[in-house]
Design an enzyme around this catalytic site. Structure first.
Site: not given
Ligand code: VG1
Ligand code: CO
Length: 543
Positions: A277, A282
């Site tokens: 990502d 990720r």
């Molecule tokens: C999303 C995911 C969560 C992850 C978060 C940050 O959050 O579901 O599992 O930890 O993104 O990941 P949410 O609240 O939108 O469901 V990252 O790669 O954005 O730092």
């Molecule tokens: Co991320």
């Protein structure tokens, strides 16, 4: 060169979400918006004066401007030294690694992760603590409290620092070291994995394709895969970080990573594919014509961990976020180790890792990691898989199908309804919350509700409690539906519906996931009235 104190007024919307403060770029570009938040961070950190901080970001639009502001504010706030990645670049796991290796006080990570970038995209900022991980809620709440009463901030009035040359400069008393953001991370990876075996695998007939989606992992993947592991040039595609990620959505899933999906599901597909990502924490793992769900990936890594040098002595325990499937729970049970269930967001794993209660952690949202850093780590997961593939000489599909034979299969899918209207989305959640008391014992076709609640977590290390983390509805056959609203979106609300059912019988494993889950998908609609509240006929993204 002088320190200026600038008068400001608070913004009311600077509450950090699942992973820091995320807003559209235009919100961050408002006068004083970023500065207020950065000053609130410094004001919340006791003893930060004279200390070292790490600063870096995923390279998206506004990264460079934000870093210049942070450097000047850090110097004005008495920080001793800043380590900043060359070009302002540092993947989230690399920032975590650098904080730990340099024994820094903490770090500021600039990323909106999987959210799109560019002038009309999103930007984000979060603070990481001494262990290298995201600040726990105690600190993010303190930052938010400061942001509501702030009336001034301090900033040095000086020239910008050249971020593109490795160098040591000064702003007032503060040293600014521009460091190579890749080297410390790559060395850490070499210490964990069997690079010699992976190199042999990649130089044979085994073909791989890595898609960095024009985001931060490009330089990391090129250095590790092509230089250190000898994969052919071109193995890493979309490897140059761009401020707008080439107009794409750097979310490694079957919808947004379509370039890679086409290659791995096409003719003459490679044996292995992976995407990362925006900020590199990720991963999506694909085999030849095969998709590995992130929940299964965590379970497979756990089951095979002792094949990898960094984990050869076994795991102290594992942890998964609540919506993540229970596939890893079955492995933990067999291994006789503890399995923890935490709320969504990596900040909840930090205490478990520090206390050595868990060695591996994972989330259904394509995030896996371990105690080597305190963030999830995309390339680490890719290397872990390659190490397992090199040792077992099996294909990705064989590994997963053998795993299902041993442990049974957890059919799993997430349905996202992105950018729906906030008010009805909250009404949907409120309605479900009010139903939880009456649901247990109710019958829906073949399903009987076993339990229903709004998930609450008590941290086993420090006793802190986090409530309202998502509605869980569990059925007597082990199936489960979870509903929660995203804490990273920036437009309206995003409803996430997580669906899971368990099938022990291997003769029933070769069924398409959406087909296998159809009765549960229908049931989610029947119980939550998703169409009515979201005004959508179908999800935006299905993973
Ligand atoms: C999303 C995911 C969560 C992850 C978060 C940050 O959050 O579901 O599992 O930890 O993104 O990941 P949410 O609240 O939108 O469901 V990252 O790669 O954005 O730092
Ligand atoms: Co991320």
């Amino acid at each position: 060169m002088s320190i200026k104190t600038i008068t400001t007024t608070p913004f009311s919307d600077q509450k950090p979400g699942t992973s820091g403060l995320r807003k559209s770029v235009t919100v961050f570009q408002q006068p004083h918006y970023l500065e207020n938040f950065v000053q609130s961070i410094f004001d919340s950190l006791e003893g930060v004066q004279g200390q070292t901080l790490v600063v870096g970001g995923d390279g998206r639009f506004y990264n460079r401007q934000a870093i210049q502001i942070i450097l000047k504010m850090a110097a004005a706030n008495g920080i001793g030294r800043i380590l900043v990645g060359k070009g302002g670049i540092m993947s989230t796991p690399a920032a975590s690694a650098v904080i730990r290796q340099y024994k820094a006080f903490g770090g500021i990570v600039l990323s909106a992760s999987h959210n799109p970038g560019g002038p009309n995209g999103d930007f984000g900022i979060k603070y990481n603590i001494t262990n290298g991980g995201p600040a726990p809620e105690k600190i993010t709440n303190a930052i938010f409290a400061k942001s509501k009463t702030i009336n001034s901030y301090k900033i040095f009035d000086t020239e910008d620092i050249d971020l593109d040359k490795l160098s040591v400069k000064r702003i007032g008393e503060m040293a600014v070291e521009v460091i190579d953001p890749v080297e410390p991370y790559a060395r850490l990876m070499e210490s964990l994995f069997d690079f010699a075996s992976i190199r042999k695998l990649l130089q044979g007939n085994f073909k791989i394709c890595i898609d960095s989606m024009h985001a931060v992992t490009g330089p990391y993947a090129q250095d590790i895969m092509e230089k250190r592991l000898g994969a052919p040039a071109g193995t890493v595609q979309n490897g140059v970080p761009l401020e707008d990620f080439g107009g794409g959505h750097p979310d490694p899933n079957l919808v947004y990573a379509h370039d890679l999906v086409e290659i791995l599901f096409g003719d003459n597909a490679p044996d292995f594919g992976a995407a990362s990502d925006g900020d590199g924490d990720r991963n999506m793992i694909l085999g030849n014509n095969f998709f590995v769900t992130p929940s299964d990936s965590l379970a497979v890594l756990t089951a095979n961990a002792t094949l990898v040098p960094g984990y050869k002595d076994g795991l102290s325990g594992v942890a998964r976020s609540m919506p993540t499937s229970a596939a890893v729970d079955r492995v933990a049970e067999k291994l006789g180790i503890d399995c923890y269930e935490t709320p969504t967001g990596w900040k909840f794993f930090g205490n478990l890792l520090d206390a050595d209660k868990a060695t591996l952690c994972g989330e259904e949202s394509f995030g896996t990691g371990s105690n080597h850093v305190r963030e999830k780590d995309g390339l680490w997961a890719v290397l872990f898989w390659l190490n397992i593939l090199a040792v077992t000489e099996k294909s990705v599909e064989e590994i997963v199908k053998d795993h299902w034979k041993t442990y049974g299969r957890n059919f799993y899918s997430r349905h996202d309804y992105e950018a729906v209207a906030s008010e009805p989305a909250n009404e949907l959640m409120d309605r479900l919350r009010s139903m939880t008391g009456d649901l247990p014992g109710k019958q829906f076709g073949d399903y009987t509700v076993d339990y229903a609640d709004d998930f609450s977590y008590t941290d086993p290390v420090d006793g802190s409690v986090s409530q309202k983390q998502g509605i869980r509805i569990g059925f007597t056959d082990g199936s489960r539906i979870v509903f929660r609203l995203s804490g990273t979106g920036t437009k309206g609300a995003t409803l996430r519906v997580y669906l899971e059912s368990y099938e022990p019988d291997a003769s029933k494993h070769n069924v398409d996931t959406q087909v296998g889950l159809k009765p549960l998908i229908d049931l989610a609609e029947e119980i939550a009235l998703i169409r009515q509240f979201t005004q959508r006929e179908k999800p935006t993204v299905i993973t």
